[in-house]
Design a protein around this motif. Structure first.
Motif, PDB file in Angstrom:
ATOM      1  N   ALA A  17       0.813  -1.219   0.000  1.00  0.00           N
ATOM      2  CA  ALA A  17       0.000   0.000   0.000  1.00  0.00           C
ATOM      3  C   ALA A  17       0.846   1.268   0.000  1.00  0.00           C
ATOM      4  CB  ALA A  17      -0.930  -0.013   1.206  1.00  0.00           C
ATOM      5  N   ASN A  18       2.070   1.176   0.498  1.00  0.00           N
ATOM      6  CA  ASN A  18       2.950   2.340   0.542  1.00  0.00           C
ATOM      7  C   ASN A  18       3.815   2.465  -0.710  1.00  0.00           C
ATOM      8  OD1 ASN A  18       2.104   3.088   3.158  1.00  0.00           O
ATOM      9  ND2 ASN A  18       3.453   1.536   4.022  1.00  0.00           N
ATOM     10  N   GLY A  19       3.729   1.504  -1.618  1.00  0.00           N
ATOM     11  CA  GLY A  19       4.537   1.538  -2.839  1.00  0.00           C
ATOM     12  C   GLY A  19       6.011   1.329  -2.573  1.00  0.00           C
ATOM     13  N   ASN A  20       6.335   0.515  -1.577  1.00  0.00           N
ATOM     14  CA  ASN A  20       7.730   0.334  -1.180  1.00  0.00           C
ATOM     15  C   ASN A  20       8.357  -0.950  -1.688  1.00  0.00           C
ATOM     16  OD1 ASN A  20       7.867   2.751   0.212  1.00  0.00           O
ATOM     17  ND2 ASN A  20       7.061   1.855   2.067  1.00  0.00           N
ATOM     18  N   GLU A  21       7.851  -1.503  -2.766  1.00  0.00           N
ATOM     19  CA  GLU A  21       8.373  -2.758  -3.292  1.00  0.00           C
ATOM     20  C   GLU A  21       8.987  -2.560  -4.667  1.00  0.00           C
ATOM     21  OE1 GLU A  21       8.479  -5.713  -1.721  1.00  0.00           O
ATOM     22  OE2 GLU A  21       7.550  -4.864   0.059  1.00  0.00           O
ATOM     23  N   CYS A  22       9.949  -1.664  -4.770  1.00  0.00           N
ATOM     24  CA  CYS A  22      10.560  -1.430  -6.079  1.00  0.00           C
ATOM     25  C   CYS A  22      11.928  -0.790  -5.894  1.00  0.00           C
ATOM     26  CB  CYS A  22       9.676  -0.524  -6.923  1.00  0.00           C
ATOM     27  SG  CYS A  22       9.503   1.125  -6.258  1.00  0.00           S
ATOM     28  N   VAL A  23      12.558  -0.493  -7.008  1.00  0.00           N
ATOM     29  CA  VAL A  23      13.802   0.268  -6.965  1.00  0.00           C
ATOM     30  C   VAL A  23      13.494   1.694  -7.377  1.00  0.00           C
ATOM     31  CG1 VAL A  23      15.315  -1.703  -7.381  1.00  0.00           C
ATOM     32  CG2 VAL A  23      14.461  -0.390  -9.308  1.00  0.00           C
ATOM     33  N   GLU A  24      14.328   2.602  -6.938  1.00  0.00           N
ATOM     34  CA  GLU A  24      14.192   4.004  -7.296  1.00  0.00           C
ATOM     35  C   GLU A  24      15.478   4.452  -7.977  1.00  0.00           C
ATOM     36  OE1 GLU A  24      11.464   5.856  -3.815  1.00  0.00           O
ATOM     37  OE2 GLU A  24      13.450   5.171  -3.198  1.00  0.00           O
ATOM     38  N   LEU A  25      15.361   5.413  -8.885  1.00  0.00           N
ATOM     39  CA  LEU A  25      16.495   5.925  -9.637  1.00  0.00           C
ATOM     40  C   LEU A  25      16.641   7.422  -9.413  1.00  0.00           C
ATOM     41  CD1 LEU A  25      15.756   4.192 -13.058  1.00  0.00           C
ATOM     42  CD2 LEU A  25      17.206   3.348 -11.226  1.00  0.00           C
ATOM     43  N   ALA A  26      17.889   7.896  -9.408  1.00  0.00           N
ATOM     44  CA  ALA A  26      18.157   9.330  -9.286  1.00  0.00           C
ATOM     45  C   ALA A  26      19.417   9.668 -10.069  1.00  0.00           C
ATOM     46  CB  ALA A  26      18.338   9.737  -7.832  1.00  0.00           C
ATOM     47  N   ARG A  27      19.430  10.864 -10.656  1.00  0.00           N
ATOM     48  CA  ARG A  27      20.645  11.338 -11.323  1.00  0.00           C
ATOM     49  C   ARG A  27      21.642  11.768 -10.257  1.00  0.00           C
ATOM     50  NH1 ARG A  27      17.931  14.883 -16.078  1.00  0.00           N
ATOM     51  NH2 ARG A  27      17.436  13.113 -17.409  1.00  0.00           N
TER      52      ARG A  27
END
Length: 72
Positions: A17-27
């Motif tokens: 529900a919190n959307g915490n099951e992924c990877v995140e990307l940043a420059r």
């Protein structure tokens, strides 16, 4: 440093529900891309890769997905 970056999460992220099951990307500075696990939050480790290597990897994954779809 991590809290100052603009982290992007995939629109395909269907985690909890919190959307915490992924990877995140940043420059990152010096033409690099940061990758982190969203489950670890802001204090987790960041994998830093050259932007060109990340682009090559993503192209490979997209091409492989397209080839797999052609086999169906």
């Amino acid at each position: 440093m991590a809290e100052q970056l603009k982290w992007l999460k995939s629109t395909y992220s269907n985690g909890d529900a919190n959307g915490n099951e992924c990877v995140e990307l940043a420059r990152l500075p010096q033409r690099r891309l940061g990758v982190r696990d969203s489950k670890c939050g802001h204090s987790g480790p960041i994998l830093s890769v050259p932007s060109a290597a990340a682009a090559s990897f993503l192209t490979f994954v997209k091409d492989a997905a397209n080839r797999a779809n052609m086999l169906l």
